[in-house]
Design a protein around this motif. Structure first.
Motif, PDB file in Angstrom:
ATOM      1  N   ASP A 146     -31.846 -36.949   3.732  1.00 53.87           N
ATOM      2  CA  ASP A 146     -31.870 -36.176   2.490  1.00 53.87           C
ATOM      3  C   ASP A 146     -33.294 -35.669   2.266  1.00 53.87           C
ATOM      4  OD1 ASP A 146     -31.672 -35.124  -0.024  1.00 53.87           O
ATOM      5  OD2 ASP A 146     -30.952 -36.961  -0.982  1.00 53.87           O
TER       6      ASP A 146
ATOM      7  N   SER B 189     -34.403 -33.700   0.024  1.00 55.17           N
ATOM      8  CA  SER B 189     -34.834 -33.714  -1.383  1.00 55.17           C
ATOM      9  C   SER B 189     -35.443 -35.070  -1.728  1.00 55.17           C
ATOM     10  CB  SER B 189     -33.668 -33.379  -2.321  1.00 55.17           C
ATOM     11  OG  SER B 189     -32.672 -34.371  -2.255  1.00 55.17           O
ATOM     12  N   GLU B 190     -34.919 -36.136  -1.119  1.00 60.63           N
ATOM     13  CA  GLU B 190     -35.498 -37.465  -1.339  1.00 60.63           C
ATOM     14  C   GLU B 190     -36.891 -37.549  -0.707  1.00 60.63           C
ATOM     15  OE1 GLU B 190     -34.548 -42.192  -0.501  1.00 60.63           O
ATOM     16  OE2 GLU B 190     -33.089 -40.687   0.109  1.00 60.63           O
ATOM     17  N   VAL B 191     -37.055 -36.933   0.465  1.00 60.14           N
ATOM     18  CA  VAL B 191     -38.364 -36.907   1.116  1.00 60.14           C
ATOM     19  C   VAL B 191     -39.364 -36.167   0.225  1.00 60.14           C
ATOM     20  CG1 VAL B 191     -39.677 -36.142   3.138  1.00 60.14           C
ATOM     21  CG2 VAL B 191     -37.364 -37.069   3.431  1.00 60.14           C
ATOM     22  N   HIS B 192     -38.958 -35.015  -0.344  1.00 59.11           N
ATOM     23  CA  HIS B 192     -39.832 -34.274  -1.258  1.00 59.11           C
ATOM     24  C   HIS B 192     -40.216 -35.138  -2.458  1.00 59.11           C
ATOM     25  CE1 HIS B 192     -40.328 -30.173   0.136  1.00 59.11           C
ATOM     26  NE2 HIS B 192     -39.081 -30.201   0.578  1.00 59.11           N
ATOM     27  N   TRP B 193     -39.244 -35.820  -3.024  1.00 58.39           N
ATOM     28  CA  TRP B 193     -39.483 -36.648  -4.204  1.00 58.39           C
ATOM     29  C   TRP B 193     -40.489 -37.752  -3.882  1.00 58.39           C
ATOM     30  CZ3 TRP B 193     -38.756 -41.688  -5.898  1.00 58.39           C
ATOM     31  CH2 TRP B 193     -38.807 -41.868  -7.282  1.00 58.39           C
ATOM     32  N   LEU B 194     -40.327 -38.405  -2.728  1.00 60.15           N
ATOM     33  CA  LEU B 194     -41.243 -39.485  -2.348  1.00 60.15           C
ATOM     34  C   LEU B 194     -42.636 -38.951  -2.003  1.00 60.15           C
ATOM     35  CD1 LEU B 194     -38.713 -41.632  -0.311  1.00 60.15           C
ATOM     36  CD2 LEU B 194     -39.797 -42.267  -2.470  1.00 60.15           C
TER      37      LEU B 194
ATOM     38  N   GLU C 159     -46.152 -41.191  -1.598  1.00 58.36           N
ATOM     39  CA  GLU C 159     -45.851 -42.017  -0.422  1.00 58.36           C
ATOM     40  C   GLU C 159     -46.278 -41.291   0.851  1.00 58.36           C
ATOM     41  OE1 GLU C 159     -44.558 -45.098  -0.378  1.00 58.36           O
ATOM     42  OE2 GLU C 159     -44.389 -45.146  -2.547  1.00 58.36           O
TER      43      GLU C 159
ATOM     44  N   ILE D 268     -42.202 -43.380   3.967  1.00 59.27           N
ATOM     45  CA  ILE D 268     -40.907 -42.766   3.670  1.00 59.27           C
ATOM     46  C   ILE D 268     -39.931 -43.040   4.806  1.00 59.27           C
ATOM     47  CG2 ILE D 268     -39.713 -40.554   3.364  1.00 59.27           C
ATOM     48  CD1 ILE D 268     -42.315 -39.561   1.960  1.00 59.27           C
TER      49      ILE D 268
ATOM     50  N   THR E  98     -38.775 -46.606   4.635  1.00 57.87           N
ATOM     51  CA  THR E  98     -37.861 -46.794   3.504  1.00 57.87           C
ATOM     52  C   THR E  98     -36.466 -46.261   3.831  1.00 57.87           C
ATOM     53  OG1 THR E  98     -39.685 -46.632   1.945  1.00 57.87           O
ATOM     54  CG2 THR E  98     -37.497 -46.220   1.063  1.00 57.87           C
ATOM     55  N   MET E  99     -36.418 -45.123   4.523  1.00 58.31           N
ATOM     56  CA  MET E  99     -35.141 -44.485   4.834  1.00 58.31           C
ATOM     57  C   MET E  99     -34.514 -45.021   6.124  1.00 58.31           C
ATOM     58  SD  MET E  99     -36.050 -40.553   3.800  1.00 58.31           S
ATOM     59  CE  MET E  99     -34.362 -39.981   3.748  1.00 58.31           C
TER      60      MET E  99
END
Length: 68
Positions: free
Chosen positions: A9, A11-16, A21, A26, A29-30
């Motif tokens: 995802d 968008s999750e990478v962008h958020w982190l 982070e 990242i 975590t993923m």
């Protein structure tokens, strides 16, 4: 038997990344590799994540990528 694939995802990478982070944290975590994130970002043509991955791989050395 092919390797199982995991959908990344971005968008999750962008958020982190926005949260400060590192790309390696990242990936851990993923439960994926930085190279896996890079491939997903290249397919999506996401320049910010591509740059973060390339910088992260350069800092660690491409042969020393940390697998989760």
């Amino acid at each position: 038997m092919p390797f199982p694939t995991k959908r990344i995802d971005l968008s999750e990478v962008h958020w982190l990344l926005d949260a400060g982070e590192s790309i390696h944290q990242i990936a851990r975590t993923m439960h994926v590799t930085v190279g896996g994130i890079l491939r997903a970002a290249e397919r999506a043509r996401d320049p910010r994540i591509i740059l973060a991955c390339r910088i992260g791989l350069h800092q660690w050395g491409e042969g020393q990528e940390i697998a989760a």
